[in-house]
Design a protein around this motif. Structure first.
Motif, mmCIF file in Angstrom:
data_model
loop_
_atom_site.group_PDB
_atom_site.id
_atom_site.type_symbol
_atom_site.label_atom_id
_atom_site.label_comp_id
_atom_site.label_asym_id
_atom_site.label_seq_id
_atom_site.Cartn_x
_atom_site.Cartn_y
_atom_site.Cartn_z
ATOM 1 N N LEU A 55 -2.830 4.386 -1.599
ATOM 2 C CA LEU A 55 -2.349 5.221 -0.501
ATOM 3 C C LEU A 55 -0.860 5.500 -0.638
ATOM 4 C CD1 LEU A 55 -4.118 3.425 2.501
ATOM 5 C CD2 LEU A 55 -5.000 5.253 1.062
ATOM 6 N N SER A 56 -0.488 6.772 -0.445
ATOM 7 C CA SER A 56 0.912 7.177 -0.538
ATOM 8 C C SER A 56 1.210 8.249 0.491
ATOM 9 C CB SER A 56 1.241 7.738 -1.932
ATOM 10 O OG SER A 56 1.024 6.788 -2.945
ATOM 11 N N ASP A 105 6.626 0.777 7.355
ATOM 12 C CA ASP A 105 7.101 0.044 6.190
ATOM 13 C C ASP A 105 6.210 -1.171 5.927
ATOM 14 O OD1 ASP A 105 7.749 -1.548 8.321
ATOM 15 O OD2 ASP A 105 9.901 -1.670 7.871
ATOM 16 N N GLU A 106 5.016 -1.182 6.549
ATOM 17 C CA GLU A 106 4.044 -2.230 6.236
ATOM 18 C C GLU A 106 2.944 -1.630 5.365
ATOM 19 O OE1 GLU A 106 1.421 -3.853 9.206
ATOM 20 O OE2 GLU A 106 1.422 -1.993 10.360
ATOM 21 N N CYS A 107 2.088 -2.494 4.841
ATOM 22 C CA CYS A 107 0.975 -2.037 4.017
ATOM 23 C C CYS A 107 0.193 -0.946 4.754
ATOM 24 C CB CYS A 107 0.043 -3.209 3.688
ATOM 25 S SG CYS A 107 -1.510 -2.708 2.906
ATOM 26 N N ARG A 108 0.003 0.174 4.085
ATOM 27 C CA ARG A 108 -0.664 1.303 4.744
ATOM 28 C C ARG A 108 -2.126 0.988 5.057
ATOM 29 N NH1 ARG A 108 2.983 5.269 4.991
ATOM 30 N NH2 ARG A 108 4.516 5.436 3.301
ATOM 31 N N LEU A 109 -2.782 0.252 4.188
ATOM 32 C CA LEU A 109 -4.181 -0.067 4.460
ATOM 33 C C LEU A 109 -4.301 -1.042 5.626
ATOM 34 C CD1 LEU A 109 -7.019 0.609 3.551
ATOM 35 C CD2 LEU A 109 -6.968 -1.385 2.060
ATOM 36 N N VAL A 110 -3.399 -1.981 5.731
ATOM 37 C CA VAL A 110 -3.398 -2.882 6.884
ATOM 38 C C VAL A 110 -3.225 -2.069 8.166
ATOM 39 C CG1 VAL A 110 -2.078 -4.689 8.068
ATOM 40 C CG2 VAL A 110 -2.627 -4.934 5.639
ATOM 41 N N GLY A 167 -1.684 -4.440 -1.703
ATOM 42 C CA GLY A 167 -0.999 -4.600 -2.980
ATOM 43 C C GLY A 167 -0.996 -3.352 -3.835
ATOM 44 N N ARG A 168 -1.558 -2.247 -3.315
ATOM 45 C CA ARG A 168 -1.713 -1.045 -4.135
ATOM 46 C C ARG A 168 -0.968 0.157 -3.582
ATOM 47 N NH1 ARG A 168 -6.692 -3.057 -2.917
ATOM 48 N NH2 ARG A 168 -7.120 -1.304 -1.526
ATOM 49 N N CYS A 169 -0.757 0.221 -2.274
ATOM 50 C CA CYS A 169 -0.153 1.414 -1.673
ATOM 51 C C CYS A 169 1.316 1.523 -2.073
ATOM 52 C CB CYS A 169 -0.308 1.385 -0.157
ATOM 53 S SG CYS A 169 0.701 0.141 0.669
ATOM 54 N N ASP A 170 1.935 2.642 -1.712
ATOM 55 C CA ASP A 170 3.332 2.845 -2.109
ATOM 56 C C ASP A 170 4.260 1.828 -1.462
ATOM 57 O OD1 ASP A 170 3.024 3.879 0.436
ATOM 58 O OD2 ASP A 170 3.904 5.838 0.006
ATOM 59 N N VAL A 171 3.912 1.353 -0.258
ATOM 60 C CA VAL A 171 4.748 0.344 0.399
ATOM 61 C C VAL A 171 4.619 -0.999 -0.309
ATOM 62 C CG1 VAL A 171 5.132 -0.944 2.528
ATOM 63 C CG2 VAL A 171 4.613 1.509 2.632
#
Length: 711
Positions: free
Chosen positions: A239-240, A471-476, A491-495
């Motif tokens: 995710l970005s 500024d937190e994990c987008r998936l979370v 662990g994968r998104c741009d953040v």
């Protein structure tokens, strides 16, 4: 397996065998899939399964169907919202040896044979749309037999039943009555990929899935519904968010980066026109892309889907019309050119990507104009109580068509149809051959619910803005919006990864996008038919406009919803009464230069305005001056200023007597077409009535010209 009876073990073994025919050798049931299948087949329970896209919800109902049919049960009825979804479901059923058929508006000629096959017991699955359930012929002739003989009912994309959901469809509300009429012991399965706690509760309530004694969904009671909810995570999604405020730069970024995105994918836009414009620009830049919107005809949709499935296009540029049910396991990317109005809707769309891939790119390119588009769609919410009461008062025991209701109730066709469907599902109205009737049943307006829904929509819009800025994990963040409590960063998104797409684009790409967006000129199609029932509004017209009353196809600089001209046009038309700025006048000149008319206009007539008289006078005067044409006059407004109206009939009635035609000169001797100038074309009736007046004054032809077209 400890504690599992031989019968249950045999049932699971058979379920795995059916799954292998559906998904291939080596496929095994997830534990939650087996739990749902066992509840449906062995316990005849009601279940709601909320699992991410690609999890295998269809496997649950196809395997359960096969097992129930082997036990002598009747056919499964699947209520499914889209033809594309039905096609995929039929293909999947066929692979498992399940005979599946559908009844929909695209196969009218097959209905009789389909009904005969159902009666003969030759059909395992019947797929129908929720709209079909209230077709008078289907409802009265076919549905009672199906209800009596069905082996299972499946409600696919069940979030559509909830007006808290992101894709509410009032036709789904009728399912509550259908479920209530099922014989005892018929299992019911509702499935969706996108539902938070509020929607889950509403779905169980609206569908009547809750046990009569009020016990909780997880109570160990045979008749209680089973609710299964899983993690929303999909390890492939990256995710970005790429914040680029300028529309031309966003379009340029897309054109510059499309080749860098893996495989084939979907580019989502918020409006039909944007989808068509973006697809055209990308094709100009050498990409194989197609547009896919609510206006795309069914055959073209099929072709476009096939092209994407076969990787013959890099992308479909689509609205939300391409969503539920489209299944391409290797979809490599989803890009949003503009943010959806809620994180839940956003997650539903990005869930199309990466089902069978190790990596799929999900990129959001938000725009400042997104909020205006959200506001427009929010304006289509459930009508206020006075309009609902007015609609009920207009109904009787005699059928009234929707078109006739428009002359009595000032609601747009879309909102009126939505309201009628809700009143139908609530028992206050009924659709019959010839239109709608009143049932005489009591009906209560739930104003508090509608207020809370409106507040929830605003909160969702703010949540979408928060997602963009987080500024937190987008998936979370997305998990939390769907009430998935897992706090583990992806662990994968741009953040999380710190790997971001650069917003930079080349000057050449930006210039090309700017040129495309600044290219003025769209056609305005003339009205050719009067609305039905206008005599009820004291407007003496009906049927087709006469040939000597018609306007020619016209032109406007752009649409108010355009990502190019839209913002500047909205700012001008929502601002104070002032002269038209030079850049817009230049655009008008370019539109005139590229018109390609059969005969050059010989004069200009302006439409007068109560709200912006100086602006309209300036526009008509400057067009006449630049074109070296005589300004033949102005068609001034007459009477009181008409109020704002929603539907076509009411809008026509409002402008029918709205002009002082005595101010028009005799136009019979002008010798050619006349330019008719206005600021905005919305419903088209102002231009239609004005052009009719000019034609009656002798103008041989009328060419409508406007700054903007609404929509």
């Amino acid at each position: 397996m400890v504690g599992v009876t031989t019968t249950e073990q045999d049932l699971r073994t058979r379920a795995e065998e059916v799954l292998a025919t559906l998904a291939g050798e080596g496929a095994t049931l997830r534990e939650d899939q087996w739990t749902a299948i066992h509840a449906l087949v062995a316990e005849h329970r009601r279940a709601l399964v909320v699992q991410r896209t690609g999890w295998g919800k269809s496997a649950v109902y196809f395997v359960a169907t096969a097992l129930l049919r082997e036990q002598g049960a009747g056919p499964t009825v699947i209520v499914s919202p889209l033809l594309a979804l039905m096609r995929n479901q039929i293909d999947a059923a066929t692979r498992a040896g399940i005979v599946a058929v559908t009844v929909n508006s695209a196969n009218l000629e097959d209905w009789e044979q389909t009904y005969a096959e159902i009666d003969a017991g030759e059909v395992d699955v019947l797929l129908v749309s929720p709209e079909r359930l209230n077709n008078p012929d289907f409802r009265d002739r076919v549905l009672p037999r199906l209800t009596a003989s069905a082996g299972m009912l499946v409600v696919d994309e069940a979030h559509c039943v909830s007006d808290w959901g992101h894709d509410f469809r009032p036709d789904y509300r009728r399912l509550r009555n259908l479920i209530a009429e099922l014989p005892a012991g018929i299992p019911v399965l509702a499935t969706t990929a996108t539902a938070n706690d509020r929607v889950v509760h509403d779905v169980t309530e609206q569908l009547g899935l809750e046990p009569a004694d009020g016990r909780s969904a997880d109570a160990p009671l045979r008749g209680a519904p089973l609710v299964l909810r899983g993690s929303l995570d999909r390890a492939s999604l990256r995710l970005s968010v790429v914040p680029i405020p300028n529309p031309a730069q966003r379009l340029a970024w897309l054109a510059s980066r499309l080749d860098e995105l893996p495989g084939a994918g979907i580019v989502y836009t918020l409006t039909i026109q944007t989808a068509e414009d973006v697809a055209e620009f990308l094709r100009e830049r050498g990409y194989a892309v197609r547009s896919y919107t609510g206006k795309t005809d069914p055959e073209a949709r099929l072709d476009a889907e096939a092209d994407l499935l076969g990787n013959r296009v890099k992308a479909l540029v689509a609205t939300s019309a391409l969503g539920m049910g489209f299944d391409k396991p290797d979809l490599g990317f989803v890009v949003h050119l503009g943010a959806p109005a809620s994180p839940v809707a956003y997650y539903q769309q990005i869930g199309r990507a990466g089902r069978a891939l190790d990596r799929a790119e999900v990129v959001l390119l938000p725009g400042r104009e997104d909020r205006d588009i959200w506001a427009y769609f929010a304006s289509l919410a459930f009508p206020p109580e006075p309009l609902v009461r007015q609609t009920l008062a207009a109904l009787s025991e005699h059928p009234v068509s929707t078109a006739s209701l428009e002359t009595r109730v000032d609601l747009s066709r879309t909102r009126l149809e939505m309201l009628l469907k809700v009143l139908d599902s609530d028992g206050a109205a009924k659709r019959v051959k010839g239109g709608w009737i009143s049932t005489g049943g009591e009906w209560t307006y739930d104003g508090e619910r509608h207020r809370r829904i409106a507040e929830a929509r605003k909160a969702e819009q703010q949540a979408m803005l928060d997602y963009i800025a987080t500024d937190e994990c987008r998936l979370v963040f997305l998990r939390r919006q769907l009430d998935d409590p897992d706090p583990t960063p992806c662990g994968r998104c741009d953040v999380c990864s710190g790997t971001v797409w650069s917003p930079d684009v080349s000057a050449e790409s930006t210039a090309a996008a700017e040129e495309r967006l600044q290219r003025p000129g769209i056609e305005i199609a003339p009205r050719k038919m009067w609305p039905s029932g206008m005599k009820e509004l004291d407007v003496p017209v009906s049927g087709k406009l006469k040939a000597d009353e018609l306007a020619e196809p016209g032109r406007a600089v752009g649409r108010l919803s355009d990502i190019g001209w839209g913002t500047r046009l909205r700012e001008l038309l929502e601002g104070p009464d002032r002269p038209v700025p030079s850049e817009l006048l230049d655009a008008v000149v370019r539109v005139l230069a590229g018109w390609g008319w059969a005969e050059r206009p010989v004069g200009v007539i302006g439409i007068g305005s109560r709200t912006r008289p100086h602006q309209l006078e300036h526009l008509a005067g400057r067009i006449a001056e630049i074109g070296r044409l005589p300004l033949l006059g102005t068609l001034p407004p007459a009477g009181e200023r008409p109020g704002a109206h929603e539907n076509s009939a009411q809008r026509l009635a409002a402008v029918w007597h709205g002009f002082d035609t005595s101010a028009l000169p005799d136009l019979s001797g002008v010798g050619g077409p006349v330019l008719l100038v206005d600021d905005v074309v919305d419903s088209g009736w102002t231009m239609t009535v004005a052009a009719r007046a000019l034609r009656k004054a002798g103008a041989p032809a009328v060419l409508p010209l406007a700054l903007a077209q609404a929509g």
